[in-house]
Design an enzyme around this catalytic site. Sequence first.
Site, PDB file in Angstrom:
ATOM      1  N   GLU A 255       0.839  -1.200   0.000  1.00 22.01           N
ATOM      2  CA  GLU A 255       0.000   0.000   0.000  1.00 22.01           C
ATOM      3  C   GLU A 255       0.877   1.253   0.000  1.00 22.01           C
ATOM      4  O   GLU A 255       0.838   2.023   0.944  1.00 22.01           O
ATOM      5  CB  GLU A 255      -0.787  -0.062   1.304  1.00 22.01           C
ATOM      6  CG  GLU A 255      -2.156   0.454   1.329  1.00 22.01           C
ATOM      7  CD  GLU A 255      -2.797   0.023   2.645  1.00 22.01           C
ATOM      8  OE1 GLU A 255      -3.867  -0.570   2.585  1.00 22.01           O
ATOM      9  OE2 GLU A 255      -2.219   0.281   3.715  1.00 22.01           O
ATOM     10  N   PRO A 256       1.679   1.468  -1.035  1.00 21.21           N
ATOM     11  CA  PRO A 256       2.564   2.628  -1.028  1.00 21.21           C
ATOM     12  C   PRO A 256       1.857   3.927  -1.402  1.00 21.21           C
ATOM     13  O   PRO A 256       0.929   3.930  -2.217  1.00 21.21           O
ATOM     14  CB  PRO A 256       3.600   2.270  -2.103  1.00 21.21           C
ATOM     15  CG  PRO A 256       2.853   1.376  -3.041  1.00 21.21           C
ATOM     16  CD  PRO A 256       1.821   0.633  -2.239  1.00 21.21           C
ATOM     17  N   GLY A 257       2.303   5.014  -0.806  1.00 19.46           N
ATOM     18  CA  GLY A 257       1.789   6.331  -1.162  1.00 19.46           C
ATOM     19  C   GLY A 257       2.946   7.223  -1.588  1.00 19.46           C
ATOM     20  O   GLY A 257       3.155   7.527  -2.765  1.00 19.46           O
ATOM     21  N   ARG A 258       3.750   7.579  -0.574  1.00 19.18           N
ATOM     22  CA  ARG A 258       4.880   8.487  -0.780  1.00 19.18           C
ATOM     23  C   ARG A 258       5.800   8.038  -1.924  1.00 19.18           C
ATOM     24  O   ARG A 258       6.210   8.844  -2.753  1.00 19.18           O
ATOM     25  CB  ARG A 258       5.680   8.515   0.525  1.00 19.18           C
ATOM     26  CG  ARG A 258       6.768   9.546   0.624  1.00 19.18           C
ATOM     27  CD  ARG A 258       7.576   9.310   1.910  1.00 19.18           C
ATOM     28  NE  ARG A 258       6.745   9.196   3.080  1.00 19.18           N
ATOM     29  CZ  ARG A 258       6.368  10.211   3.854  1.00 19.18           C
ATOM     30  NH1 ARG A 258       6.805  11.418   3.588  1.00 19.18           N
ATOM     31  NH2 ARG A 258       5.582  10.016   4.906  1.00 19.18           N
TER      32      ARG A 258
ATOM     33  N   ARG B 176       4.958  19.871   6.082  1.00 16.04           N
ATOM     34  CA  ARG B 176       5.825  18.814   6.618  1.00 16.04           C
ATOM     35  C   ARG B 176       7.040  19.327   7.400  1.00 16.04           C
ATOM     36  O   ARG B 176       7.393  18.756   8.439  1.00 16.04           O
ATOM     37  CB  ARG B 176       6.260  17.857   5.508  1.00 16.04           C
ATOM     38  CG  ARG B 176       5.083  17.085   4.907  1.00 16.04           C
ATOM     39  CD  ARG B 176       5.523  15.999   3.945  1.00 16.04           C
ATOM     40  NE  ARG B 176       6.237  14.930   4.596  1.00 16.04           N
ATOM     41  CZ  ARG B 176       7.547  14.796   4.601  1.00 16.04           C
ATOM     42  NH1 ARG B 176       8.305  15.642   3.946  1.00 16.04           N
ATOM     43  NH2 ARG B 176       8.112  13.804   5.230  1.00 16.04           N
TER      44      ARG B 176
ATOM     45  N   TYR C  63       6.897  17.757  11.141  1.00 16.96           N
ATOM     46  CA  TYR C  63       7.880  16.807  11.645  1.00 16.96           C
ATOM     47  C   TYR C  63       9.304  17.075  11.187  1.00 16.96           C
ATOM     48  O   TYR C  63      10.066  16.154  10.929  1.00 16.96           O
ATOM     49  CB  TYR C  63       7.503  15.334  11.398  1.00 16.96           C
ATOM     50  CG  TYR C  63       6.494  15.004  10.343  1.00 16.96           C
ATOM     51  CD1 TYR C  63       5.216  14.581  10.724  1.00 16.96           C
ATOM     52  CD2 TYR C  63       6.799  15.078   8.997  1.00 16.96           C
ATOM     53  CE1 TYR C  63       4.273  14.236   9.778  1.00 16.96           C
ATOM     54  CE2 TYR C  63       5.854  14.734   8.045  1.00 16.96           C
ATOM     55  CZ  TYR C  63       4.595  14.313   8.448  1.00 16.96           C
ATOM     56  OH  TYR C  63       3.658  13.974   7.511  1.00 16.96           O
TER      57      TYR C  63
ATOM     58  N   CYS D 237       2.232  34.265   8.884  1.00 18.90           N
ATOM     59  CA  CYS D 237       2.494  35.030  10.107  1.00 18.90           C
ATOM     60  C   CYS D 237       2.899  34.132  11.264  1.00 18.90           C
ATOM     61  O   CYS D 237       2.218  34.087  12.298  1.00 18.90           O
ATOM     62  CB  CYS D 237       1.253  35.832  10.474  1.00 18.90           C
ATOM     63  SG  CYS D 237       0.787  36.962   9.180  1.00 18.90           S
ATOM     64  N   GLU D 238       3.947  33.375  11.073  1.00 25.00           N
ATOM     65  CA  GLU D 238       4.486  32.502  12.121  1.00 25.00           C
ATOM     66  C   GLU D 238       5.993  32.487  11.938  1.00 25.00           C
ATOM     67  O   GLU D 238       6.469  32.257  10.817  1.00 25.00           O
ATOM     68  CB  GLU D 238       4.030  31.045  11.929  1.00 25.00           C
ATOM     69  CG  GLU D 238       2.561  30.816  11.857  1.00 25.00           C
ATOM     70  CD  GLU D 238       1.918  30.513  13.199  1.00 25.00           C
ATOM     71  OE1 GLU D 238       2.627  30.033  14.101  1.00 25.00           O
ATOM     72  OE2 GLU D 238       0.720  30.784  13.329  1.00 25.00           O
TER      73      GLU D 238
ATOM     74  N   TYR E 206       1.938  14.250   0.363  1.00 22.10           N
ATOM     75  CA  TYR E 206       1.575  14.917   1.618  1.00 22.10           C
ATOM     76  C   TYR E 206       1.859  16.423   1.602  1.00 22.10           C
ATOM     77  O   TYR E 206       2.003  17.037   2.650  1.00 22.10           O
ATOM     78  CB  TYR E 206       2.264  14.234   2.819  1.00 22.10           C
ATOM     79  CG  TYR E 206       2.008  12.739   2.875  1.00 22.10           C
ATOM     80  CD1 TYR E 206       0.753  12.260   3.196  1.00 22.10           C
ATOM     81  CD2 TYR E 206       3.005  11.818   2.561  1.00 22.10           C
ATOM     82  CE1 TYR E 206       0.493  10.887   3.218  1.00 22.10           C
ATOM     83  CE2 TYR E 206       2.755  10.447   2.582  1.00 22.10           C
ATOM     84  CZ  TYR E 206       1.501   9.995   2.913  1.00 22.10           C
ATOM     85  OH  TYR E 206       1.239   8.646   2.931  1.00 22.10           O
TER      86      TYR E 206
HETATM   87  N1  PLP Z   1      -1.301   2.579   4.519  1.00 26.20           N
HETATM   88  C1  PLP Z   1      -1.701   3.191   5.637  1.00 26.20           C
HETATM   89  C2  PLP Z   1      -2.708   2.524   6.494  1.00 26.20           C
HETATM   90  C3  PLP Z   1      -1.174   4.442   5.992  1.00 26.20           C
HETATM   91  O1  PLP Z   1      -1.580   5.048   7.107  1.00 26.20           O
HETATM   92  C4  PLP Z   1      -0.226   5.053   5.136  1.00 26.20           C
HETATM   93  C5  PLP Z   1       0.367   6.362   5.459  1.00 26.20           C
HETATM   94  O2  PLP Z   1       0.173   6.977   6.427  1.00 26.20           O
HETATM   95  C6  PLP Z   1       0.143   4.380   3.966  1.00 26.20           C
HETATM   96  C7  PLP Z   1      -0.404   3.142   3.685  1.00 26.20           C
HETATM   97  C8  PLP Z   1       1.116   4.975   2.994  1.00 26.20           C
HETATM   98  O3  PLP Z   1       2.348   5.140   3.522  1.00 26.20           O
HETATM   99  P1  PLP Z   1       3.518   5.714   2.618  1.00 26.20           P
HETATM  100  O4  PLP Z   1       3.043   6.968   2.009  1.00 26.20           O
HETATM  101  O5  PLP Z   1       4.627   5.908   3.546  1.00 26.20           O
HETATM  102  O6  PLP Z   1       3.826   4.645   1.589  1.00 26.20           O
END
Ligand code: PLP
Length: 434
Positions: free
Chosen positions: A293-296, A333, A337, A364-365, A393
């Site tokens: 389940e990749p996003g980033r 980001r 963090y 304004c920070e 993100y």
């Molecule tokens: N799956 C779940 C349940 C998540 O909470 C996240 C990110 O927060 C991801 C997948 C995707 O993670 P990443 O973007 O690091 O691949």
Amino acid sequence: MGASMATIALSQAYPLGTIINERGHLEIGGCDLVEVAERHGTPAYVYAEDDMRARARAYVEAFAARTGDFEVIYASKALPITAAYSVMAEEGLSVDVASGGELYLALRGGVPPERIFMHGNNKARRELELAFEAQIGCLVLDSFGEIELAEELLAGSGRRQRVLIRVTPGIKPSTHSYIQTGQLDSKFGFGLEDGLAAEAVRRLRDSAVLDLVGVHAHIGSQIFELEPYVKTIQLIASFVGATGLDCRLLNVGGGLGIAYTGEDEPASIEEYVDVKVRAIREVFDPVPRILVEPGRSLVGNAGVTVYRIGTIKEIPGVRTYVAVDGGMSDNLRPMLYGARYDAAIANRPDAPVTRMTTIAGMHCESGDILIRDVELADPQVGDLLVTPATGAYGYAMANNYNGVPRPPVVFCREGKTRVVVRRETYEDLAAHDA
Ligand code: PLP
């Protein structure tokens, strides 16, 4: 990447295929960033569409070379826009959504409902109703309360909903604590150590409407070492063995880190897939369908943000602040963090760096600092500043602080730009007034 990529500024943080063109400008997806900025304004999120597609294919190919039974799921929270859903669906990926809004956008983007996985530690009744109406493929259960609510909503519908349980394996990968999600003390899922996951399996055994088909674990994000995944998989295998759960689907989450700066050296997509597939094969018999389940790592390096430099404030002997026309409203980001970015001047990226600067936003920070201490090539008012690796993100966490309209999202491909999300207007800021 082209020969001119030898400069320090153009690290692997930039989208694949980024070059410095004959005009001496940065070019992404075949589009000159100076022209993109002139046409679409600044700040702007600019993506190389082919970079996203290439990374989606890299996942699919890495799996296909190792197993016939897998599913790559786009974790859409990284970039929840209709066009990204469409691109990922076209590349054959499934999609994970974490809210009713993401579900709405995924369906709008043409993702087949049966390919949608729904997450969330506090799914609302209305969100579950929408998911069931759409007939999504799989619900990822996060709590006992959710099990009860889902059963109540499905009772008498004649439908059985496929579900996974999300477990927290008690693993803490080295990444920022805000993006660790696999430890026992987590708001997400059912713990393996505290027995809650085993109880959830028992609870679901006789469910008339929920069909438990496997397990999900996501231990965190922006992870560089691969060993924690192996440990996670071993722990899940022991759990599956101990509970007798018929685990047909094993979703081992996302989390692969990306290069934000030239110093970052994440594992490749292929290494990441290889480690996960091997680890699963070693401890599971029969081997379940493997889901990631990749996003980033799908969209992060595909996108850059282009800003215009406004004020430059030099405090002798202290610091030079270079202020841009965005900041914490388009990239939270660094403030959330402490995320670190690179920067370059898009209109002369190969000029030698001459000045240590701090890139400040326009909010304004005092904490609205995009990058502390980055060397730039003699920044001037009016220059275009580009920060690479803002594809994940960034837009997703964008906000209207100080009444700043959110920037557009521009996809670049083969020299053509496509505005997939237009810039907000001042009228948009008042559009919800009641
Ligand atoms: N799956 C779940 C349940 C998540 O909470 C996240 C990110 O927060 C991801 C997948 C995707 O993670 P990443 O973007 O690091 O691949």
